[in-house]
Write a protein that holds these residues in place. Structure first.
Motif, short mmCIF file in Angstrom:
data_model
loop_
_atom_site.label_atom_id
_atom_site.label_comp_id
_atom_site.label_asym_id
_atom_site.label_seq_id
_atom_site.Cartn_x
_atom_site.Cartn_y
_atom_site.Cartn_z
N ALA A 246 0.83 -1.20 0.00
CA ALA A 246 0.00 0.00 0.00
C ALA A 246 0.87 1.25 0.00
O ALA A 246 0.60 2.22 -0.73
N ALA A 247 1.92 1.24 0.83
CA ALA A 247 2.81 2.40 0.88
C ALA A 247 3.58 2.58 -0.42
O ALA A 247 3.76 3.69 -0.91
N ARG A 248 4.01 1.48 -1.02
CA ARG A 248 4.80 1.56 -2.26
C ARG A 248 3.97 2.13 -3.41
O ARG A 248 4.46 2.93 -4.22
N PHE A 249 2.70 1.71 -3.49
CA PHE A 249 1.88 2.11 -4.63
C PHE A 249 0.97 3.30 -4.32
O PHE A 249 0.20 3.73 -5.19
N GLY A 250 1.00 3.81 -3.08
CA GLY A 250 0.22 4.97 -2.74
C GLY A 250 -1.28 4.73 -2.77
O GLY A 250 -2.04 5.61 -3.22
N VAL A 251 -1.70 3.54 -2.30
CA VAL A 251 -3.13 3.21 -2.27
C VAL A 251 -3.48 2.73 -0.87
O VAL A 251 -2.60 2.53 -0.01
N SER A 252 -4.77 2.56 -0.60
CA SER A 252 -5.18 2.04 0.70
C SER A 252 -4.81 0.56 0.81
O SER A 252 -4.58 -0.11 -0.21
N GLU A 253 -4.79 0.05 2.04
CA GLU A 253 -4.47 -1.37 2.23
C GLU A 253 -5.53 -2.25 1.58
O GLU A 253 -5.23 -3.33 1.07
#
Length: 612
Positions: A545-552
């Motif tokens: 999620a952090a790598r792709f900038g999306v929610s979990e």
């Protein structure tokens, strides 16, 4: 030397019987003979000798039994130690089962060609090889696994011989035999139809009708079913006076169809997968202890190139003799990789099963429900082995599953399918280093690999346990005798070109991975491309999620799509119980070479040789 298993298990030198003592020695001999030249693993021998409760000294005892057999059988045969077990080489020796099968097959083919006299001779000769109940002096564990298919093969040969006798007008001579057989097997519909035919031709129409009604009652009380098509057809023929004097008993199709044998060629040098083969054998091979009402279905899953098809075909060949009604095979993807429509596949299967309309060139319905009904009618009650390769989804697979438990179905697919997952699902892992090295050596030549162990180890690492990649590497070396293994290892050491190098003629790792890519939506494809530079370690949903900038939640949906497409695997859970994911090395390189920015492949360290 002659070996006999159609009765007590025995070995004969000319007219002298070899003195073998004890059920355990006879069990080992029978297991090796029944394997037909294939390796019988130590674990399988143990289960056939002692079931679920082997002694602590099982391997030592197996070695003792093998030593006794070698001593008593002499040099005419070989019992070869080949990991993970033993292989029996008969050389010029004869096995009664092989003679029985050959004569029964030729007799059945003569029956199909209406050469009834010759058919009767061959089938009688085949049945004369039986010296009582098969495997009479082995353990109950071996009998549970192997006796039922042998008895089934004998029953089929007997039924065919009776058909030949009926066609030759010998109905009076066989009535007593048929009466005894029906009394012993009251729910056996084909025998009852044959008895009705013989009674009718002897002028005993009322007795023939009585035999039908008794059979109908037995089927209802014992099995809760109505008579099948063959028995009903005979009943109608008796009522209508349509049973001629020179034909076999009626069959549902009105004729003896050819036996389909559609399996692709087996791989002679199949390596490894002993545990998976044992699981497949337990599903494919009918066992006396099995719940006969439970469908025999197994799904093989795994990423492209993991060896699903090779394993399924190898196991199917090993178990084909359990299925006298034939083996069906269909690749559910066309040559262009596009999934085949169920209607198209059903027509292929019905043609193989001898559907009269297709055999006679008449048009057949294109209604899917009607095709499914025809298919399940043709497969009902038949002992068929069906291999459905490269299934795509439940919509495609559902219509292709037979309705009865008599057929065994093996399905290969990149992911689990709910319609078969309720039975057995077997996810294939990459080969371990020892098996991978053995496969590479088999494909390239053992001397080539032994000459440079360091280069061989690097090739194994670059192929990352995928059988297809190993076969491609081995085939490239085998086609270029002047290439040292080190030369190919250096070419594969570049991560940017490794997938391009893993290509040989019509084999390509990149092409094998493409069908999985086609299953992805845009979100999952973007996630895959972004995984190219992550290294080989596991990672969590939170990290993604952090790598792709999306929610979990969004990250988990994308990752599970990759898991479903066999492009990502779940490697375990962390201390907090959160799922951990891992990307296979070659999939990671595939993702890294898709042109996504900032995806420099991270290569695990290998031997210093790779940098030379």
């Amino acid at each position: 030397m002659d070996f006999r298993i159609l009765g007590p298990v025995e070995a004969w030198h000319g007219d002298d019987r070899v003195a073998l003592s004890g059920s355990k020695v006879h069990t080992v001999l029978a297991a090796l003979l029944l394997a037909r030249g294939r390796v019988v693993s130590d674990s399988r021998l143990s289960s056939l000798l002692w079931g679920w409760d082997p002694p602590a000294t099982a391997n030592a005892q197996i070695y003792t039994y093998i030593s006794r057999l070698r001593k008593h059988l002499g040099d005419e045969v070989e019992i070869v130690r080949q990991q993970p077990g033993y292989r029996f080489v008969t050389n010029s020796s004869r096995v009664d089962l092989h003679r029985f099968e050959a004569q029964a097959k030729e007799g059945r083919e003569c029956l199909q060609r209406q050469q009834f006299e010759r058919a009767g001779e061959l089938l009688r000769s085949a049945l004369d090889l039986w010296q009582g109940p098969a495997l009479a002096n082995v353990t109950e564990h071996l009998q549970d696994v192997e006796l039922q298919p042998l008895e089934e093969a004998r029953s089929r040969a007997l039924e065919n011989r009776i058909d030949a006798d009926l066609a030759l007008g010998r109905h009076e001579q066989i009535i007593a035999e048929l009466t005894a057989l029906v009394a012993e097997y009251p729910a056996h519909e084909r025998l009852r139809a044959q008895l009705m035919t013989a009674l009718y031709r002897c002028g005993r129409q009322s007795d023939a009708l009585l035999a039908y009604h008794e059979g109908r009652k037995v089927l209802a009380e014992q099995l809760g079913v109505d008579p099948g098509a063959a028995l009903d057809l005979t009943y109608q023929a008796v009522l209508g006076g349509e049973l001629g004097q020179e034909s076999p008993a009626p069959m549902a199709s009105g004729r003896h169809p050819e036996i389909p044998a559609m399996l692709p060629p087996d791989i002679d040098d199949f390596i490894g997968r002993s545990a998976e083969l044992a699981t497949l054998a337990s599903v494919i091979a009918p066992a006396g202890t099995r719940d006969s009402s439970r469908p025999r279905r197994i799904l093989l899953t795994g990423m492209g190139g993991i060896g699903k098809t090779a394993l399924a075909v190898h196991a199917a060949h090993a178990g084909a003799h359990h299925y006298p009604d034939g083996q069906l095979y269909v690749d559910l993807r066309g040559p262009d990789g596009v999934p085949r429509e169920p209607r198209q596949v059903l027509v292929m299967l019905l043609r193989a099963l001898g559907e009269p309309a297709l055999s006679e060139g008449r048009p057949i319905t294109d209604d899917l429900e009607e095709l499914v009904r025809l298919y399940r009618t043709r497969t009902s009650g038949k002992r068929l082995l069906i291999l459905l390769d490269n299934a795509v989804n439940e919509r495609q697979l559902g219509p292709l599953l037979p309705g009865s438990a008599d057929a065994a179905v093996v399905v290969t697919c990149h992911t689990q399918l709910t319609r078969v997952a309720g039975s057995y699902t077997l996810a294939l892992p990459p080969l371990d280093d020892a098996e991978a090295l053995a496969l590479l050596a088999s494909a390239a030549g053992r001397s080539r690999i032994a000459a440079d162990r360091d280069a061989a180890a690097d090739l194994v690492a670059y192929c990352a346990g995928l059988p297809l990649a190993l076969r491609i590497a081995g085939a490239r070396l085998a086609s270029r005798p002047h290439w040292p293994a080190a030369w190919l290892a250096r070419r594969l050491s570049d991560p940017w070109t490794r997938l391009a190098e893993l290509t040989f003629r019509d084999l390509s790792m990149r092409e094998v991975l493409l069908p999985s890519l086609r299953l992805l939506d845009g979100h999952a494809r973007s996630m895959l491309a972004g995984l190219g530079g992550i290294g080989v370690g596991p990672f969590s949903v939170g990290w993604a999620a952090a790598r792709f900038g999306v929610s979990e939640t969004e990250a988990e949906i994308g990752l599970e799509s990759l898991v479903d497409a066999a492009l990502l695997e779940i490697s375990g859970v962390d201390r907090e119980g959160r799922l951990q994911y891992r990307c296979h090395e070659l999939v990671r390189l595939y993702a890294a070479t898709q042109g996504h920015p900032n995806t420099t492949p991270t290569v695990p360290p290998l031997r210093a040789h790779a940098a030379k």
